[in-house]
Design a protein around this motif. Structure first.
Motif, PDB file in Angstrom:
ATOM      1  N   TYR A 165       0.831  -1.211   0.000  1.00 43.30           N
ATOM      2  CA  TYR A 165       0.000   0.000   0.000  1.00 43.30           C
ATOM      3  C   TYR A 165       0.863   1.257   0.000  1.00 43.30           C
ATOM      4  O   TYR A 165       0.576   2.217  -0.732  1.00 43.30           O
ATOM      5  CB  TYR A 165      -0.919   0.016   1.227  1.00 43.30           C
ATOM      6  CG  TYR A 165      -1.529   1.377   1.466  1.00 43.30           C
ATOM      7  CD1 TYR A 165      -2.584   1.834   0.682  1.00 43.30           C
ATOM      8  CD2 TYR A 165      -1.016   2.236   2.448  1.00 43.30           C
ATOM      9  CE1 TYR A 165      -3.116   3.098   0.870  1.00 43.30           C
ATOM     10  CE2 TYR A 165      -1.547   3.500   2.633  1.00 43.30           C
ATOM     11  CZ  TYR A 165      -2.593   3.923   1.849  1.00 43.30           C
ATOM     12  OH  TYR A 165      -3.106   5.179   2.024  1.00 43.30           O
ATOM     13  N   SER A 170      -2.882   2.863  -3.371  1.00 42.59           N
ATOM     14  CA  SER A 170      -4.139   2.486  -3.987  1.00 42.59           C
ATOM     15  C   SER A 170      -4.753   1.360  -3.170  1.00 42.59           C
ATOM     16  O   SER A 170      -4.049   0.683  -2.406  1.00 42.59           O
ATOM     17  CB  SER A 170      -3.913   2.038  -5.432  1.00 42.59           C
ATOM     18  OG  SER A 170      -5.126   1.717  -6.062  1.00 42.59           O
ATOM     19  N   SER A 171      -6.056   1.145  -3.327  1.00 44.70           N
ATOM     20  CA  SER A 171      -6.756   0.106  -2.581  1.00 44.70           C
ATOM     21  C   SER A 171      -6.823  -1.190  -3.382  1.00 44.70           C
ATOM     22  O   SER A 171      -6.787  -1.182  -4.620  1.00 44.70           O
ATOM     23  CB  SER A 171      -8.170   0.572  -2.229  1.00 44.70           C
ATOM     24  OG  SER A 171      -8.134   1.715  -1.407  1.00 44.70           O
ATOM     25  N   LYS A 173      -8.527  -4.065  -5.204  1.00 43.83           N
ATOM     26  CA  LYS A 173      -9.802  -4.256  -5.898  1.00 43.83           C
ATOM     27  C   LYS A 173     -10.283  -5.687  -5.740  1.00 43.83           C
ATOM     28  O   LYS A 173     -11.448  -5.941  -5.442  1.00 43.83           O
ATOM     29  CB  LYS A 173      -9.654  -3.881  -7.373  1.00 43.83           C
ATOM     30  CG  LYS A 173     -10.931  -4.038  -8.183  1.00 43.83           C
ATOM     31  CD  LYS A 173     -10.770  -3.439  -9.583  1.00 43.83           C
ATOM     32  CE  LYS A 173      -9.702  -4.158 -10.382  1.00 43.83           C
ATOM     33  NZ  LYS A 173      -9.613  -3.643 -11.769  1.00 43.83           N
ATOM     34  N   LYS A 174      -9.374  -6.638  -5.951  1.00 38.64           N
ATOM     35  CA  LYS A 174      -9.702  -8.045  -5.764  1.00 38.64           C
ATOM     36  C   LYS A 174      -8.410  -8.826  -5.563  1.00 38.64           C
ATOM     37  O   LYS A 174      -7.308  -8.339  -5.858  1.00 38.64           O
ATOM     38  CB  LYS A 174     -10.475  -8.601  -6.949  1.00 38.64           C
ATOM     39  CG  LYS A 174      -9.747  -8.604  -8.275  1.00 38.64           C
ATOM     40  CD  LYS A 174     -10.629  -9.201  -9.368  1.00 38.64           C
ATOM     41  CE  LYS A 174      -9.921  -9.225 -10.716  1.00 38.64           C
ATOM     42  NZ  LYS A 174     -10.763  -9.839 -11.768  1.00 38.64           N
ATOM     43  N   GLU A 195      -4.935  -7.362  -7.060  1.00 37.93           N
ATOM     44  CA  GLU A 195      -5.103  -6.337  -8.089  1.00 37.93           C
ATOM     45  C   GLU A 195      -5.607  -5.058  -7.423  1.00 37.93           C
ATOM     46  O   GLU A 195      -6.542  -5.097  -6.615  1.00 37.93           O
ATOM     47  CB  GLU A 195      -6.099  -6.806  -9.146  1.00 37.93           C
ATOM     48  CG  GLU A 195      -5.636  -8.037  -9.907  1.00 37.93           C
ATOM     49  CD  GLU A 195      -6.633  -8.469 -10.964  1.00 37.93           C
ATOM     50  OE1 GLU A 195      -7.428  -7.613 -11.416  1.00 37.93           O
ATOM     51  OE2 GLU A 195      -6.629  -9.664 -11.335  1.00 37.93           O
ATOM     52  N   TYR A 196      -5.000  -3.932  -7.771  1.00 36.76           N
ATOM     53  CA  TYR A 196      -5.306  -2.657  -7.134  1.00 36.76           C
ATOM     54  C   TYR A 196      -6.139  -1.775  -8.051  1.00 36.76           C
ATOM     55  O   TYR A 196      -6.170  -1.958  -9.277  1.00 36.76           O
ATOM     56  CB  TYR A 196      -4.004  -1.953  -6.736  1.00 36.76           C
ATOM     57  CG  TYR A 196      -3.334  -2.603  -5.542  1.00 36.76           C
ATOM     58  CD1 TYR A 196      -3.377  -2.022  -4.286  1.00 36.76           C
ATOM     59  CD2 TYR A 196      -2.670  -3.822  -5.679  1.00 36.76           C
ATOM     60  CE1 TYR A 196      -2.788  -2.629  -3.193  1.00 36.76           C
ATOM     61  CE2 TYR A 196      -2.076  -4.443  -4.586  1.00 36.76           C
ATOM     62  CZ  TYR A 196      -2.139  -3.837  -3.350  1.00 36.76           C
ATOM     63  OH  TYR A 196      -1.566  -4.446  -2.265  1.00 36.76           O
ATOM     64  N   ASP A 197      -6.809  -0.806  -7.449  1.00 32.78           N
ATOM     65  CA  ASP A 197      -7.689   0.090  -8.221  1.00 32.78           C
ATOM     66  C   ASP A 197      -6.948   0.853  -9.311  1.00 32.78           C
ATOM     67  O   ASP A 197      -7.546   1.233 -10.318  1.00 32.78           O
ATOM     68  CB  ASP A 197      -8.379   1.086  -7.278  1.00 32.78           C
ATOM     69  CG  ASP A 197      -9.455   0.434  -6.431  1.00 32.78           C
ATOM     70  OD1 ASP A 197     -10.018  -0.588  -6.868  1.00 32.78           O
ATOM     71  OD2 ASP A 197      -9.731   0.934  -5.322  1.00 32.78           O
ATOM     72  N   ASN A 198      -5.649   1.099  -9.099  1.00 33.31           N
ATOM     73  CA  ASN A 198      -4.882   1.862 -10.092  1.00 33.31           C
ATOM     74  C   ASN A 198      -4.317   0.969 -11.202  1.00 33.31           C
ATOM     75  O   ASN A 198      -3.540   1.432 -12.038  1.00 33.31           O
ATOM     76  CB  ASN A 198      -3.758   2.639  -9.423  1.00 33.31           C
ATOM     77  CG  ASN A 198      -2.706   1.739  -8.784  1.00 33.31           C
ATOM     78  OD1 ASN A 198      -2.828   0.509  -8.812  1.00 33.31           O
ATOM     79  ND2 ASN A 198      -1.673   2.337  -8.211  1.00 33.31           N
TER      80      ASN A 198
END
Length: 304
Positions: A165, A170-171, A173-174, A195-198
């Protein structure tokens, strides 16, 4: 600044105590314990023993909680209510509701609570972090020469997710997990893909079948790859620059990551900005995700 210690109670933990004492240096003021086994340690290191946590909290500015916080959870709450800052080694056995309560009390008491996340303070990472821009892929690899408990995986996952992080900003996502069970309580291999939001990806691999412990990672960016070997205190950067492939080896200082982490904790307590007392929303999400992943791994091992 004076720091108290809770969680060390017998001679078998002397090496652990020694590491903490060296990191805190002269700031270690006293230790709470009802066990007579702590007397030789107290005498050897000239550290005062307190039989009452309330008395200890009245004489220190911060409290270091060694080992699992679970048996000392109420002490941690009382320390916060006495406006002591907390450094906590292990929250693997705490429920997310208990963690939320701790952070809530810390915020109300205007106290700092810091979890032990030493990877962020390694001299290897500190040396390379200014060379990082926007990692697209991070690969984290750990090998262990002894079998890991489920709670050990929680600690490793928490450290890796927090580290990711801080570099991704980024957060998640899955995510997906893959585990190869040896039996109902142990894995030979754990692989996590996040997998991250970005759009970035983090791959984490924990191997239990190894003749020695090892730790390394890769940062992949559009024009460069940065590699860190924590065991050899080595890092390099391979970059495509002006039509050529260049290679740079970083000069890694001989510093102790845990000592650097404790220095950061002490400095942040002494220069506390109320607006930044806690990053609880972020860390709580990471703690929650670490628990989810651990539970998913446990479920995947049943039945064998």
């Amino acid at each position: 600044m004076k720091i108290g210690l809770i969680g060390i109670n017998n001679l078998s933990q002397e090496e652990h105590f020694k590491n903490i004492s060296q990191a805190l240096q002269k700031k270690l003021h006293g230790i709470f314990s009802h066990s007579d086994e702590i007397l030789p340690i107290s005498s050897s290191y000239n550290v005062k023993i307190y039989k009452s946590t309330g008395d200890l909290f009245d004489h220190v500015d911060a409290v270091y909680f060694a080992n699992s916080l679970k048996p000392n959870f109420d002490f941690a709450l009382n320390a916060l209510k006495k406006s002591c800052h907390l450094f906590v080694e292990d929250v693997s056995e705490l429920k997310i509701e208990e963690m939320k309560h701790l952070y809530k009390v810390a915020f109300e008491a205007r106290s700092k609570m810091q979890l032990k996340l030493t990877k962020m303070f390694s001299p290897e990472f500190i040396e390379v972090r200014d060379s990082l821009t926007k990692p697209k892929l991070i690969e984290i690899n750990r090998s262990f020469s002894k079998l890991m408990r489920f709670d050990d995986y929680f600690t490793e996952i928490l450290n890796s997710l927090y580290f990711s992080y801080k570099n991704m900003r980024s957060s998640v996502k899955k995510y997906s997990t893959q585990a190869l069970p040896l039996d109902n309580n142990h894995f030979s291999l754990v692989h996590l893909r996040l997998e991250y939001d970005n759009g970035a990806i983090v791959n984490i691999k924990f191997s239990n079948i190894s003749t020695e412990n090892s730790s390394n990672l890769y940062f992949y960016e559009n024009d460069r790859v940065i590699y860190i070997n924590f065991d050899d205190h080595y890092a390099n950067k391979v970059q495509f620059l002006e039509g050529q492939i260049t290679r740079r080896e970083f000069n890694i200082p001989k510093e102790n990551a845990f000592h650097t982490e404790m220095d950061h904790f002490i400095n942040s307590c002494q220069n506390l900005d109320f607006q930044n007392l806690t990053e609880s929303p972020t860390i709580l999400k990471i703690i929650q995700l670490s628990h989810e992943i651990k539970e998913k791994l446990i479920h995947s091992s049943q039945p064998f």
